[in-house]
Write a protein that holds these residues in place. Structure first.
Motif, PDB file in Angstrom:
ATOM      1  N   UNK A   1      40.412  16.488  17.840  1.00 44.64           N
ATOM      2  CA  UNK A   1      39.378  16.911  18.661  1.00 44.64           C
ATOM      3  C   UNK A   1      38.602  18.062  18.250  1.00 44.64           C
ATOM      4  N   UNK A   2      39.108  18.874  17.421  1.00 47.89           N
ATOM      5  CA  UNK A   2      38.178  20.291  17.043  1.00 47.89           C
ATOM      6  C   UNK A   2      37.438  19.932  16.041  1.00 47.89           C
ATOM      7  N   UNK A   3      37.561  18.509  15.339  1.00 46.77           N
ATOM      8  CA  UNK A   3      36.704  18.066  14.188  1.00 46.77           C
ATOM      9  C   UNK A   3      35.807  17.212  14.661  1.00 46.77           C
ATOM     10  N   UNK A   4      36.114  16.101  15.492  1.00 52.61           N
ATOM     11  CA  UNK A   4      35.081  15.206  16.202  1.00 52.61           C
ATOM     12  C   UNK A   4      34.226  15.632  17.240  1.00 52.61           C
ATOM     13  N   UNK A   5      34.716  16.736  17.889  1.00 55.36           N
ATOM     14  CA  UNK A   5      34.044  17.296  19.113  1.00 55.36           C
ATOM     15  C   UNK A   5      33.585  16.109  20.208  1.00 55.36           C
ATOM     16  N   UNK A   6      34.505  15.472  20.510  1.00 52.12           N
ATOM     17  CA  UNK A   6      34.260  14.472  21.610  1.00 52.12           C
ATOM     18  C   UNK A   6      34.661  14.566  22.927  1.00 52.12           C
ATOM     19  N   UNK A   7      33.934  14.740  23.975  1.00 49.15           N
ATOM     20  CA  UNK A   7      34.286  15.034  25.387  1.00 49.15           C
ATOM     21  C   UNK A   7      34.079  13.964  26.108  1.00 49.15           C
ATOM     22  N   UNK A   8      35.029  14.030  27.240  1.00 50.91           N
ATOM     23  CA  UNK A   8      34.674  12.979  28.186  1.00 50.91           C
ATOM     24  C   UNK A   8      33.890  13.282  29.459  1.00 50.91           C
ATOM     25  N   UNK A   9      33.575  14.795  29.531  1.00 49.73           N
ATOM     26  CA  UNK A   9      33.085  15.124  30.547  1.00 49.73           C
ATOM     27  C   UNK A   9      31.461  15.352  30.166  1.00 49.73           C
ATOM     28  N   UNK A  10      30.481  15.298  31.387  1.00 52.84           N
ATOM     29  CA  UNK A  10      29.225  15.509  31.296  1.00 52.84           C
ATOM     30  C   UNK A  10      28.442  16.641  31.508  1.00 52.84           C
ATOM     31  N   UNK A  11      27.418  16.779  30.935  1.00 53.85           N
ATOM     32  CA  UNK A  11      26.428  17.889  31.263  1.00 53.85           C
ATOM     33  C   UNK A  11      25.284  17.155  31.841  1.00 53.85           C
ATOM     34  N   UNK A  12      25.001  17.895  33.183  1.00 50.79           N
ATOM     35  CA  UNK A  12      23.930  17.152  33.829  1.00 50.79           C
ATOM     36  C   UNK A  12      22.726  18.087  33.871  1.00 50.79           C
ATOM     37  N   UNK A  13      21.560  17.405  33.513  1.00 56.55           N
ATOM     38  CA  UNK A  13      20.271  17.937  33.362  1.00 56.55           C
ATOM     39  C   UNK A  13      19.260  17.744  34.343  1.00 56.55           C
ATOM     40  N   UNK A  14      18.761  18.488  35.040  1.00 55.30           N
ATOM     41  CA  UNK A  14      17.905  18.225  36.227  1.00 55.30           C
ATOM     42  C   UNK A  14      16.531  18.432  35.631  1.00 55.30           C
ATOM     43  N   UNK A  15      15.825  17.426  35.338  1.00 54.47           N
ATOM     44  CA  UNK A  15      14.432  17.450  34.864  1.00 54.47           C
ATOM     45  C   UNK A  15      13.462  17.624  35.940  1.00 54.47           C
ATOM     46  N   UNK A  16      12.836  19.095  36.346  1.00 51.89           N
ATOM     47  CA  UNK A  16      12.247  19.077  37.474  1.00 51.89           C
ATOM     48  C   UNK A  16      10.754  18.565  37.711  1.00 51.89           C
ATOM     49  N   UNK A  17      10.119  18.669  36.302  1.00 48.03           N
ATOM     50  CA  UNK A  17       8.681  18.165  36.485  1.00 48.03           C
ATOM     51  C   UNK A  17       8.382  16.978  36.456  1.00 48.03           C
ATOM     52  N   UNK A  18       9.446  16.133  35.913  1.00 49.15           N
ATOM     53  CA  UNK A  18       9.295  14.585  35.935  1.00 49.15           C
ATOM     54  C   UNK A  18      10.199  14.094  36.973  1.00 49.15           C
ATOM     55  N   UNK A  19      10.997  14.904  37.745  1.00 49.62           N
ATOM     56  CA  UNK A  19      12.009  14.424  38.723  1.00 49.62           C
ATOM     57  C   UNK A  19      12.776  13.343  38.499  1.00 49.62           C
ATOM     58  N   UNK A  20      13.538  13.840  37.365  1.00 47.22           N
ATOM     59  CA  UNK A  20      14.513  12.936  36.603  1.00 47.22           C
ATOM     60  C   UNK A  20      15.816  13.418  36.509  1.00 47.22           C
ATOM     61  N   UNK A  21      16.970  12.900  36.426  1.00 49.53           N
ATOM     62  CA  UNK A  21      18.273  13.367  35.804  1.00 49.53           C
ATOM     63  C   UNK A  21      18.754  12.626  34.574  1.00 49.53           C
ATOM     64  N   UNK A  22      19.013  13.451  33.624  1.00 53.11           N
ATOM     65  CA  UNK A  22      19.603  13.119  32.439  1.00 53.11           C
ATOM     66  C   UNK A  22      21.058  13.436  32.097  1.00 53.11           C
ATOM     67  N   UNK A  23      22.005  12.827  31.696  1.00 50.80           N
ATOM     68  CA  UNK A  23      23.141  12.966  31.006  1.00 50.80           C
ATOM     69  C   UNK A  23      23.556  11.840  30.377  1.00 50.80           C
ATOM     70  N   UNK A  24      24.733  12.178  29.657  1.00 49.10           N
ATOM     71  CA  UNK A  24      25.546  11.217  28.648  1.00 49.10           C
ATOM     72  C   UNK A  24      26.659  10.763  29.490  1.00 49.10           C
ATOM     73  N   UNK A  25      26.690   9.278  29.362  1.00 47.20           N
ATOM     74  CA  UNK A  25      28.122   8.535  29.732  1.00 47.20           C
ATOM     75  C   UNK A  25      28.864   8.247  28.547  1.00 47.20           C
ATOM     76  N   UNK A  26      30.288   8.769  28.821  1.00 46.76           N
ATOM     77  CA  UNK A  26      31.152   8.501  27.557  1.00 46.76           C
ATOM     78  C   UNK A  26      31.962   7.338  27.702  1.00 46.76           C
ATOM     79  N   UNK A  27      31.988   6.621  26.682  1.00 45.59           N
ATOM     80  CA  UNK A  27      33.043   5.306  26.468  1.00 45.59           C
ATOM     81  C   UNK A  27      33.899   5.502  25.347  1.00 45.59           C
ATOM     82  N   UNK A  28      35.139   5.097  25.822  1.00 46.28           N
ATOM     83  CA  UNK A  28      36.263   5.206  24.976  1.00 46.28           C
ATOM     84  C   UNK A  28      35.848   4.464  23.351  1.00 46.28           C
ATOM     85  N   UNK A  29      35.924   5.185  22.358  1.00 41.86           N
ATOM     86  CA  UNK A  29      35.894   4.698  21.012  1.00 41.86           C
ATOM     87  C   UNK A  29      34.340   4.200  20.741  1.00 41.86           C
ATOM     88  N   UNK A  30      33.535   4.552  21.658  1.00 40.43           N
ATOM     89  CA  UNK A  30      32.108   4.181  21.604  1.00 40.43           C
ATOM     90  C   UNK A  30      30.956   5.539  21.599  1.00 40.43           C
TER      91      UNK A  30
END
Length: 353
Positions: A120-149
């Motif tokens: 885990x410390x080497x690959x740095x893979x997380x199953x949890x998201x960071x949610x980014x709120x883009x105010x100027x463009x009125x969008x939400x950005x985040x990563x969806x995590x898939x097992x082994x992808x």
């Protein structure tokens, strides 16, 4: 590390949609503002970035692996003791094979724990998201995590969001979910789960709507916690561990990664847990660095209208792993942890001997 992927949450009690009516007041204003300020990693005219959940099952796995490594050391000595005594010192008896085989099986099972932690410390893979709120463009950005992808980057329109409140089965707390609902099937095509037991989901949705829909001076923030950080937090695990302390209101490191006696003492007692939590910050895919997000940013970095503390030179040095005082604090703390870890095994050896 094999970690469970958070399930897609069902649509709960729908509370509102963006720009639907007035924004309600905070139900638990002081407590919620403090909590939200701790969850906020960066806030500026272009985006607001939420940290992933720290009180998560990922941290439990890291703690469990530490306990597994401790037990591995204990059982390894017991196995060596049994083999030495009954195979070389005393006369061999067939019944001795039973405890030896049992110990070997236990060591095989426990040996996976430290290996998974290092992975885990080497690959740095997380199953949890960071949610980014883009105010100027009125969008939400985040990563969806898939097992082994590789994580899948999502950029969705804020106005397509439907907010719902879901009550966890068997528990007494409610959580906020944001959905993009398919008009044909009525089922969510995309869901974002804010699993936070310490925060009112109604207040969290109020906070998000205030940032996306209202002027900057209406967004309440506590500057003790809402301080800017370098966007890329992947370069220094030690700096990320210091953030984990600050966001928990430990008052041990200060806002400039300065070293205090209490901060060093904490590093000597629970450094593994702080580093584990720092690794969760570090390992989460950062949507603020995605090219599609960078292309939409317009702010030049000057005169932030939000009530937050700026990035300091000490903090920049910490993220570049060049803050010598901070490194001494953590490396000495880790060394003391290792001494206690090995000492506990030696103590058991003495007791058995």
């Amino acid at each position: 590390m094999i970690l469970p992927i958070p399930p897609i949450p069902p649509v709960g009690k729908i509370i509102s949609r963006p720009y639907e009516g007035s924004i309600p007041n905070f139900k638990e204003k002081n407590a919620s503002i403090e909590r939200l300020s701790k969850l906020t990693h960066e806030v500026n005219p272009d985006y607001l970035l939420f940290h992933p959940i720290i009180n998560s099952i990922q941290n439990v796995w890291l703690l469990a692996s530490y306990c597994g490594a401790w037990l591995f050391g204990q059982f390894l000595f017991i196995l060596l003791y049994v083999v030495l005594k009954y195979f070389f010192i005393e006369e061999f008896e067939l019944i001795v094979l039973f405890p030896v085989i049992t110990l070997i099986i236990l060591l095989t099972m426990l040996g996976f724990s430290p290996c998974l932690t290092l992975k885990q410390l080497k690959t740095k893979q997380s199953r949890y998201q960071k949610i980014l709120l883009l105010k100027n463009t009125q969008q939400i950005a985040y990563y969806e995590h898939k097992r082994k992808q590789d994580p899948i980057f999502h950029l969705i329109n804020y106005k397509d969001i439907t907010a719902s409140i879901r009550r966890n089965e068997g528990l007494v707390y409610e959580v906020l979910n944001l959905h993009v609902i398919n008009n044909t099937t009525g089922e969510p095509s995309i869901s974002i789960n804010f699993e936070d037991m310490q925060l009112s989901p109604y207040d969290q949705w109020t906070f998000i709507r205030t940032y996306m829909e209202r002027p900057a001076d209406e967004l309440p923030l506590d500057p003790r916690y809402a301080h800017a950080c370098p966007t890329d937090i992947s370069t220094s695990l030690l700096a990320c561990a210091d953030i984990a302390q600050e966001k928990k209101d430990k008052g041990l490191t200060g806002l400039q990664h300065e070293v205090t006696f209490m901060g060093w003492l904490r590093a000597c007692t629970v450094s593994y847990l702080d580093l584990a939590e720092g690794n969760i910050y570090q390992s989460s895919a950062n949507p603020a660095l995605h090219p599609e997000v960078q292309r939409r940013l317009m702010w030049d970095g000057e005169h932030n209208p939000y009530n937050i503390l700026p990035v300091t030179e000490e903090r920049i040095a910490a993220f570049n792993n060049q803050n010598r005082k901070m490194k001494i604090k953590w490396y000495s703390g880790i060394a003391i942890n290792v001494i206690w870890f090995v000492g506990s095994i030696l103590y058991v050896m003495l007791v058995i001997a």
